[in-house]
Design a protein around this motif. Structure first.
Motif, PDB file in Angstrom:
ATOM      1  N   GLY A 283      -7.360  -6.259   4.729  1.00  0.00           N
ATOM      2  CA  GLY A 283      -7.187  -7.256   5.785  1.00  0.00           C
ATOM      3  C   GLY A 283      -6.203  -8.360   5.508  1.00  0.00           C
ATOM      4  O   GLY A 283      -5.847  -9.112   6.420  1.00  0.00           O
ATOM      5  N   ASP A 284      -5.686  -8.486   4.279  1.00  0.00           N
ATOM      6  CA  ASP A 284      -4.764  -9.573   3.975  1.00  0.00           C
ATOM      7  C   ASP A 284      -3.302  -9.146   4.065  1.00  0.00           C
ATOM      8  O   ASP A 284      -2.405  -9.985   4.003  1.00  0.00           O
ATOM      9  N   ILE A 285      -3.048  -7.843   4.208  1.00  0.00           N
ATOM     10  CA  ILE A 285      -1.691  -7.316   4.307  1.00  0.00           C
ATOM     11  C   ILE A 285      -1.641  -6.363   5.496  1.00  0.00           C
ATOM     12  O   ILE A 285      -2.531  -5.528   5.666  1.00  0.00           O
ATOM     13  N   GLU A 286      -0.604  -6.501   6.319  1.00  0.00           N
ATOM     14  CA  GLU A 286      -0.434  -5.584   7.448  1.00  0.00           C
ATOM     15  C   GLU A 286       0.403  -4.387   7.025  1.00  0.00           C
ATOM     16  O   GLU A 286       1.474  -4.551   6.429  1.00  0.00           O
ATOM     17  N   VAL A 287      -0.068  -3.201   7.334  1.00  0.00           N
ATOM     18  CA  VAL A 287       0.656  -1.965   7.070  1.00  0.00           C
ATOM     19  C   VAL A 287       1.182  -1.455   8.403  1.00  0.00           C
ATOM     20  O   VAL A 287       0.405  -1.199   9.324  1.00  0.00           O
ATOM     21  N   LEU A 288       2.504  -1.291   8.500  1.00  0.00           N
ATOM     22  CA  LEU A 288       3.126  -1.015   9.791  1.00  0.00           C
ATOM     23  C   LEU A 288       4.067   0.176   9.712  1.00  0.00           C
ATOM     24  O   LEU A 288       4.621   0.463   8.647  1.00  0.00           O
ATOM     25  N   PRO A 289       4.228   0.887  10.880  1.00  0.00           N
ATOM     26  CA  PRO A 289       3.694   0.556  12.195  1.00  0.00           C
ATOM     27  C   PRO A 289       2.172   0.541  12.271  1.00  0.00           C
ATOM     28  O   PRO A 289       1.606  -0.277  12.960  1.00  0.00           O
ATOM     29  N   ALA A 290       1.461   1.458  11.557  1.00  0.00           N
ATOM     30  CA  ALA A 290       0.007   1.451  11.462  1.00  0.00           C
ATOM     31  C   ALA A 290      -0.376   2.549  10.482  1.00  0.00           C
ATOM     32  O   ALA A 290       0.336   3.557  10.376  1.00  0.00           O
TER      33      ALA A 290
END
Length: 434
Positions: free
Chosen positions: A131-138
């Motif tokens: 929850g502390d790092i966004e992994v993108l696109p998903a």
């Protein structure tokens, strides 16, 4: 088939938005309605972006992030083009979960952006769950981008999208049985890796075994399954660049004008924008693109590859990052595919406004290309003598993996026909750099 290679339309769709919104981008929700959203903004002035994959196109993306104040960390399994412009860089095995997790722990990026098809997806799922790092696109889109079987079953079985007839085979014997059932010609692709890497066309039974070997040994990921597709007559192969964003009122998608493309052997990819479609075909292309992109989720630019025959549109593939066919947007649009991708990931406002018809030719060289024996200045002088032309030269030998991009020839014009002719002239000059 598609190169290495995704609702109602007004008469003048120059801005690429649903129903032509003017002051703010109109966004199509998953239920087909439209919403206007104010883009979310980064909460810190210098967000760190970790790019997993650092090839020629990642170099352009790294620059796009930096121009928006991002700090870029470029990672790949070799010293790659984006390493030369990134703020920091790393050489790691990206399909090694432990190495990848250690890099993320060391850099503590705010965003992890997948720019390669060879990544330890499970490690990224674990990172995203913290929850502390966004992994993108998903994480879901990254996993499916490495699994052509899962992606095709999602499109056909779960979403009900139209596709050409397809089968999967787990051995040369199964592929033989598929060929006997489906008939020839038949296109065979690996279920992982780049679409053109390992692709074959079966014309006779003797082609089965070589096609099986080629498909299962392509790329850097071991696999023992292949995708087989019937060959259908189509008028166009197109890319619908679809930008998925999120805002206070939820997710939305915007569409660029359709990009037509064709592969000329293994040496050239030609693309142009816009590709005219009938109103029914354009509606279908947007609907298919929105449904697959919303199912994958996340934020960024998705290249939805489609086959068009009259009013009929078939889903072929989807790319979760900028790709070669979208290089035409460097001149056709106000924002290139790289700028749109960076903005969407950072939560900034995006538009898909096309400013001019344009065309591009991407030229490729062999893996064993030697040092240049021609005068680059003289080649550029010849190439840029064409009206409304531009070029981008890519890595030198040893700086990128095969097939090595030599460069892209770009041209604009009052209409696509003239733009394509100009781009061909520029591309002919650039190919002297082989």
């Amino acid at each position: 088939m598609s190169e290495s290679i995704e609702d109602a339309q007004t008469d003048d769709l120059t801005d690429g938005q649903v129903d032509g919104a003017e002051d703010a981008p109109a966004e199509a929700t998953t239920d087909g309605s439209e919403e206007r959203t104010d883009a979310a903004k980064p909460t810190e002035p210098a967000a760190t972006v970790l790019l997993l994959g650092s090839g020629d196109l990642s170099r352009e993306l790294a620059l796009a992030f930096q121009r928006l104040g991002g700090v870029v960390v470029a990672a790949d399994r070799y010293y790659a083009p984006a390493h030369g412009v990134a703020d920091r860089s790393a050489v790691i095995k990206m399909n090694d979960a432990e190495e990848l997790a250690a890099l993320i722990e060391r850099e503590k990026p705010r965003y992890v952006v997948a720019e390669s098809g060879v990544i330890a997806a499970d490690a990224l799922v674990a990172v995203a769950e913290r929850g502390d790092i966004e992994v993108l696109p998903a994480p879901r889109s990254i996993r499916l981008s490495q699994d052509r079987e899962g992606l095709r079953r999602l499109a056909s079985d779960e979403l009900g999208l139209p596709t050409v007839p397809f089968w999967f085979a787990g051995s040369a014997e199964e592929l033989t049985a598929v060929a006997e059932h489906a008939g020839f010609p038949l296109v065979v692709k690996p279920v992982v890796g780049a679409q053109r890497d390992g692709e074959s066309v079966l014309l006779r039974p003797d082609d089965v075994e070589p096609a099986w070997q080629r498909a299962t040994t392509a790329g850097h990921i071991a696999h023992n399954r292949v995708l087989a597709e019937s060959v259908v007559e189509v008028e166009y192969e197109i890319t619908m660049l679809t930008v998925r964003t999120t805002g206070p009122s939820g997710p939305g998608v915007q569409f660029c004008e359709p990009i037509g493309h064709r592969q000329v052997g293994t040496d050239v990819l030609e693309s142009w924008q816009p590709q005219p479609l009938s109103p029914a075909a354009l509606d279908a292309a947007k609907s298919i693109s929105a449904r697959i992109v919303n199912s994958l989720g996340g934020r960024g630019v998705f290249g939805v590859e489609l086959l068009v025959q009259g009013d009929d549109v078939y889903f072929s593939d989807v790319r979760i990052r900028p790709h070669d066919s979208g290089l035409v947007t460097l001149r056709s649009q106000r924002l290139s595919e790289f700028e749109m991708h960076a903005r969407a990931i950072l939560g900034l406002a995006v538009d898909t406004i096309m400013i001019s018809p344009a065309a591009a030719e991407v030229s490729y060289g062999g893996a064993d290309s030697g040092e240049l024996s021609v005068d680059i200045g003289a080649v550029l002088q010849e190439a840029l003598a064409t009206s409304e032309s531009d070029v981008r030269l890519f890595g030198r030998p040893g700086e990128s993996e095969p097939p090595r991009r030599l460069g892209v020839a770009l041209a604009t014009a009052p209409d696509v026909i003239i733009a394509r002719d100009r781009a061909r002239r520029v591309g002919t000059a650039l190919r002297k750099l082989r």
